[in-house]
Write a protein that holds these residues in place. Structure first.
Motif, PDB file in Angstrom:
ATOM      1  N   ALA A 202       0.820  -1.208   0.000  1.00  0.00           N
ATOM      2  CA  ALA A 202       0.000   0.000   0.000  1.00  0.00           C
ATOM      3  C   ALA A 202       0.855   1.259   0.000  1.00  0.00           C
ATOM      4  CB  ALA A 202      -0.944  -0.002   1.199  1.00  0.00           C
ATOM      5  N   ALA A 203       1.952   1.236   0.790  1.00  0.00           N
ATOM      6  CA  ALA A 203       2.809   2.415   0.845  1.00  0.00           C
ATOM      7  C   ALA A 203       3.400   2.719  -0.516  1.00  0.00           C
ATOM      8  CB  ALA A 203       3.915   2.211   1.879  1.00  0.00           C
ATOM      9  N   GLY A 204       3.786   1.657  -1.252  1.00  0.00           N
ATOM     10  CA  GLY A 204       4.336   1.848  -2.576  1.00  0.00           C
ATOM     11  C   GLY A 204       3.327   2.447  -3.527  1.00  0.00           C
ATOM     12  N   LYS A 205       2.063   2.019  -3.408  1.00  0.00           N
ATOM     13  CA  LYS A 205       1.027   2.555  -4.274  1.00  0.00           C
ATOM     14  C   LYS A 205       0.812   4.034  -4.012  1.00  0.00           C
ATOM     15  CE  LYS A 205      -1.474  -1.798  -4.877  1.00  0.00           C
ATOM     16  NZ  LYS A 205      -2.728  -2.530  -4.613  1.00  0.00           N
ATOM     17  N   VAL A 206       0.818   4.426  -2.720  1.00  0.00           N
ATOM     18  CA  VAL A 206       0.663   5.836  -2.382  1.00  0.00           C
ATOM     19  C   VAL A 206       1.811   6.643  -2.968  1.00  0.00           C
ATOM     20  CG1 VAL A 206       0.633   7.505  -0.501  1.00  0.00           C
ATOM     21  CG2 VAL A 206      -0.702   5.409  -0.317  1.00  0.00           C
ATOM     22  N   SER A 207       3.049   6.122  -2.814  1.00  0.00           N
ATOM     23  CA  SER A 207       4.207   6.834  -3.336  1.00  0.00           C
ATOM     24  C   SER A 207       4.137   6.956  -4.850  1.00  0.00           C
ATOM     25  CB  SER A 207       5.495   6.097  -2.932  1.00  0.00           C
ATOM     26  OG  SER A 207       5.636   6.073  -1.529  1.00  0.00           O
ATOM     27  N   SER A 208       3.643   5.921  -5.530  1.00  0.00           N
ATOM     28  CA  SER A 208       3.512   5.972  -6.986  1.00  0.00           C
ATOM     29  C   SER A 208       2.491   7.015  -7.404  1.00  0.00           C
ATOM     30  CB  SER A 208       3.111   4.590  -7.524  1.00  0.00           C
ATOM     31  OG  SER A 208       4.141   3.655  -7.304  1.00  0.00           O
ATOM     32  N   TRP A 209       1.392   7.110  -6.657  1.00  0.00           N
ATOM     33  CA  TRP A 209       0.377   8.114  -6.972  1.00  0.00           C
ATOM     34  C   TRP A 209       0.970   9.509  -6.823  1.00  0.00           C
ATOM     35  CZ3 TRP A 209      -1.920  12.185  -4.380  1.00  0.00           C
ATOM     36  CH2 TRP A 209      -3.064  12.723  -4.979  1.00  0.00           C
ATOM     37  N   VAL A 210       1.695   9.743  -5.728  1.00  0.00           N
ATOM     38  CA  VAL A 210       2.319  11.050  -5.505  1.00  0.00           C
ATOM     39  C   VAL A 210       3.310  11.350  -6.613  1.00  0.00           C
ATOM     40  CG1 VAL A 210       3.829  12.373  -3.974  1.00  0.00           C
ATOM     41  CG2 VAL A 210       1.967  11.002  -3.016  1.00  0.00           C
ATOM     42  N   HIS A 211       4.094  10.340  -7.012  1.00  0.00           N
ATOM     43  CA  HIS A 211       5.065  10.538  -8.094  1.00  0.00           C
ATOM     44  C   HIS A 211       4.355  10.933  -9.386  1.00  0.00           C
ATOM     45  CE1 HIS A 211       8.753  10.005 -10.370  1.00  0.00           C
ATOM     46  NE2 HIS A 211       8.088   9.254 -11.234  1.00  0.00           N
TER      47      HIS A 211
ATOM     48  N   GLU B  37       1.458  12.447  -9.612  1.00  0.00           N
ATOM     49  CA  GLU B  37       0.925  13.794  -9.471  1.00  0.00           C
ATOM     50  C   GLU B  37       1.997  14.862  -9.687  1.00  0.00           C
ATOM     51  OE1 GLU B  37      -2.548  14.767  -8.745  1.00  0.00           O
ATOM     52  OE2 GLU B  37      -2.429  12.802  -9.698  1.00  0.00           O
ATOM     53  N   GLU B  38       3.215  14.531  -9.330  1.00  0.00           N
ATOM     54  CA  GLU B  38       4.300  15.507  -9.414  1.00  0.00           C
ATOM     55  C   GLU B  38       5.118  15.371 -10.695  1.00  0.00           C
ATOM     56  OE1 GLU B  38       6.462  14.730  -5.841  1.00  0.00           O
ATOM     57  OE2 GLU B  38       5.010  15.791  -4.551  1.00  0.00           O
ATOM     58  N   PHE B  39       4.743  14.419 -11.548  1.00  0.00           N
ATOM     59  CA  PHE B  39       5.555  14.112 -12.731  1.00  0.00           C
ATOM     60  C   PHE B  39       5.656  15.300 -13.675  1.00  0.00           C
ATOM     61  CE2 PHE B  39       6.073  12.269 -17.023  1.00  0.00           C
ATOM     62  CZ  PHE B  39       7.283  11.610 -16.822  1.00  0.00           C
ATOM     63  N   VAL B  40       4.529  15.992 -13.898  1.00  0.00           N
ATOM     64  CA  VAL B  40       4.543  17.206 -14.719  1.00  0.00           C
ATOM     65  C   VAL B  40       4.615  18.404 -13.789  1.00  0.00           C
ATOM     66  CG1 VAL B  40       3.256  18.622 -16.354  1.00  0.00           C
ATOM     67  CG2 VAL B  40       3.272  16.133 -16.605  1.00  0.00           C
ATOM     68  N   ASP B  41       5.646  19.197 -13.942  1.00  0.00           N
ATOM     69  CA  ASP B  41       5.859  20.365 -13.092  1.00  0.00           C
ATOM     70  C   ASP B  41       4.895  21.478 -13.502  1.00  0.00           C
ATOM     71  OD1 ASP B  41       6.766  22.379 -11.482  1.00  0.00           O
ATOM     72  OD2 ASP B  41       8.686  22.630 -12.511  1.00  0.00           O
ATOM     73  N   GLU B  42       3.952  21.821 -12.622  1.00  0.00           N
ATOM     74  CA  GLU B  42       2.975  22.876 -12.944  1.00  0.00           C
ATOM     75  C   GLU B  42       3.660  24.190 -13.296  1.00  0.00           C
ATOM     76  OE1 GLU B  42      -1.251  22.071 -10.898  1.00  0.00           O
ATOM     77  OE2 GLU B  42       0.186  23.091  -9.624  1.00  0.00           O
ATOM     78  N   ALA B  43       4.767  24.453 -12.624  1.00  0.00           N
ATOM     79  CA  ALA B  43       5.438  25.739 -12.824  1.00  0.00           C
ATOM     80  C   ALA B  43       5.998  25.880 -14.241  1.00  0.00           C
ATOM     81  CB  ALA B  43       6.565  25.902 -11.807  1.00  0.00           C
ATOM     82  N   SER B  44       6.107  24.752 -14.962  1.00  0.00           N
ATOM     83  CA  SER B  44       6.689  24.820 -16.311  1.00  0.00           C
ATOM     84  C   SER B  44       5.655  25.146 -17.391  1.00  0.00           C
ATOM     85  CB  SER B  44       7.352  23.478 -16.649  1.00  0.00           C
ATOM     86  OG  SER B  44       6.370  22.451 -16.811  1.00  0.00           O
TER      87      SER B  44
ATOM     88  N   PRO C 130      -2.973  18.120  -9.969  1.00  0.00           N
ATOM     89  CA  PRO C 130      -1.984  18.203 -11.045  1.00  0.00           C
ATOM     90  C   PRO C 130      -1.988  17.016 -12.005  1.00  0.00           C
ATOM     91  CG  PRO C 130      -1.029  18.978  -9.001  1.00  0.00           C
ATOM     92  CD  PRO C 130      -2.379  18.438  -8.647  1.00  0.00           C
ATOM     93  N   GLY C 131      -2.107  15.800 -11.491  1.00  0.00           N
ATOM     94  CA  GLY C 131      -2.100  14.641 -12.377  1.00  0.00           C
ATOM     95  C   GLY C 131      -3.269  14.643 -13.335  1.00  0.00           C
ATOM     96  N   ALA C 132      -4.447  15.016 -12.840  1.00  0.00           N
ATOM     97  CA  ALA C 132      -5.632  15.099 -13.699  1.00  0.00           C
ATOM     98  C   ALA C 132      -5.477  16.221 -14.720  1.00  0.00           C
ATOM     99  CB  ALA C 132      -6.882  15.322 -12.855  1.00  0.00           C
ATOM    100  N   GLY C 133      -4.954  17.356 -14.268  1.00  0.00           N
ATOM    101  CA  GLY C 133      -4.757  18.478 -15.181  1.00  0.00           C
ATOM    102  C   GLY C 133      -3.788  18.134 -16.300  1.00  0.00           C
ATOM    103  N   ALA C 134      -2.703  17.443 -15.952  1.00  0.00           N
ATOM    104  CA  ALA C 134      -1.720  17.054 -16.966  1.00  0.00           C
ATOM    105  C   ALA C 134      -2.351  16.131 -18.006  1.00  0.00           C
ATOM    106  CB  ALA C 134      -0.527  16.379 -16.303  1.00  0.00           C
ATOM    107  N   LEU C 135      -3.216  15.223 -17.554  1.00  0.00           N
ATOM    108  CA  LEU C 135      -3.886  14.321 -18.491  1.00  0.00           C
ATOM    109  C   LEU C 135      -4.871  15.093 -19.369  1.00  0.00           C
ATOM    110  CD1 LEU C 135      -4.366  11.526 -19.589  1.00  0.00           C
ATOM    111  CD2 LEU C 135      -5.930  11.086 -17.678  1.00  0.00           C
ATOM    112  N   MET C 136      -5.596  16.047 -18.790  1.00  0.00           N
ATOM    113  CA  MET C 136      -6.505  16.876 -19.583  1.00  0.00           C
ATOM    114  C   MET C 136      -5.731  17.642 -20.650  1.00  0.00           C
ATOM    115  SD  MET C 136      -8.884  18.223 -16.416  1.00  0.00           S
ATOM    116  CE  MET C 136      -9.909  19.344 -17.381  1.00  0.00           C
ATOM    117  N   ARG C 137      -4.591  18.160 -20.287  1.00  0.00           N
ATOM    118  CA  ARG C 137      -3.738  18.873 -21.243  1.00  0.00           C
ATOM    119  C   ARG C 137      -3.298  17.943 -22.372  1.00  0.00           C
ATOM    120  NH1 ARG C 137       2.264  20.041 -20.997  1.00  0.00           N
ATOM    121  NH2 ARG C 137       2.590  21.979 -22.152  1.00  0.00           N
TER     122      ARG C 137
END
Length: 220
Positions: free
Chosen positions: A5-14, A16-23, A48-55
């Motif tokens: 479970a911890a790995g799944k949470v970390s993967s989700w966070v990764h 979400e942060e994969f696309v840098d919003e600031a860029s 952020p993860g949903a927004g990146a997919l929408m983009r």
């Protein structure tokens, strides 16, 4: 906690942060401020993860005309606009004037040309019913929107062949997958997802990005 479970949470966070919003925009704090306005207004800005997919989906069809239901503070709008073709026009609908005022502030900060965004304040079912058939490359509305099944019917009418339907918040706060969640809102989201997956003219997939994003391509 179940094994893994911890790995799944970390993967989700990764993810979400994969696309840098600031860029995405020259003003690095733009999306964060827009999201903060949304929180103050009590709306649910896309994560952020949903927004990146929408983009990505907007870019995949080189969207020149798109419809968004639920402007909120403009977070989803900014993601869609950043993926749409240069000069593409987003029509965004929200019943709350305050939401659209906040969104327009975000658009101005992002230096989006006014000609690229058409904001309409009104009841979505009434407004969307006046839009042109088969004229849009992409239609987006949140899974928990009121009258979502009616909005789905309109979305299929508006989309061109090969157009994309984008439904954020499709996992609805992790409640959709929980069999114990039987409240009306969760049941409504489940009914929408079922209607999309059972539609013969929609090719759909559900991802865990953000609060869940269901995407579907229309094949007439």
């Amino acid at each position: 906690m179940p094994a893994g479970a911890a790995g799944k949470v970390s993967s989700w966070v990764h993810g979400e942060e994969f696309v840098d919003e600031a860029s995405l925009y020259p003003d690095e704090g733009l999306l964060a401020r827009a999201r903060e306005r949304g929180n103050e207004l009590g709306v649910d800005p896309v994560l952020p993860g949903a927004g990146a997919l929408m983009r990505l989906l907007a870019a995949s069809v080189q969207a020149r005309a798109a419809v968004e239901i639920g402007t909120g503070s403009g977070v989803g709008s900014l993601y869609l606009l950043s993926g749409m073709a240069p000069g593409g026009v987003l029509t965004t609908i929200d019943p709350e004037v305050e939401n659209q005022r906040a969104a327009r502030e975000s658009f101005a900060e992002a230096r989006i040309r006014p000609s690229r965004v058409r904001t309409i304040a009104g009841q979505p079912r009434e407004v969307i019913g006046r839009l042109t058939d088969h004229a849009y490359d992409l239609v987006s509305f949140p899974a928990h929107a009121p009258h979502a099944l009616d909005l789905l019917t309109h979305a299929r009418r508006l989309l061109r062949d090969g157009g994309v339907l984008v439904v954020p918040h499709a996992l609805y706060r992790d409640r959709v997958a929980d069999p114990a969640a039987r409240d009306p809102h969760t049941q409504s989201v489940r009914a929408l997802l079922r209607a999309i997956t059972e539609s013969e003219d929609l090719v759909a997939a559900l991802t865990g990005s953000g609060d869940g994003v269901l995407a579907a391509v229309l094949r007439r």
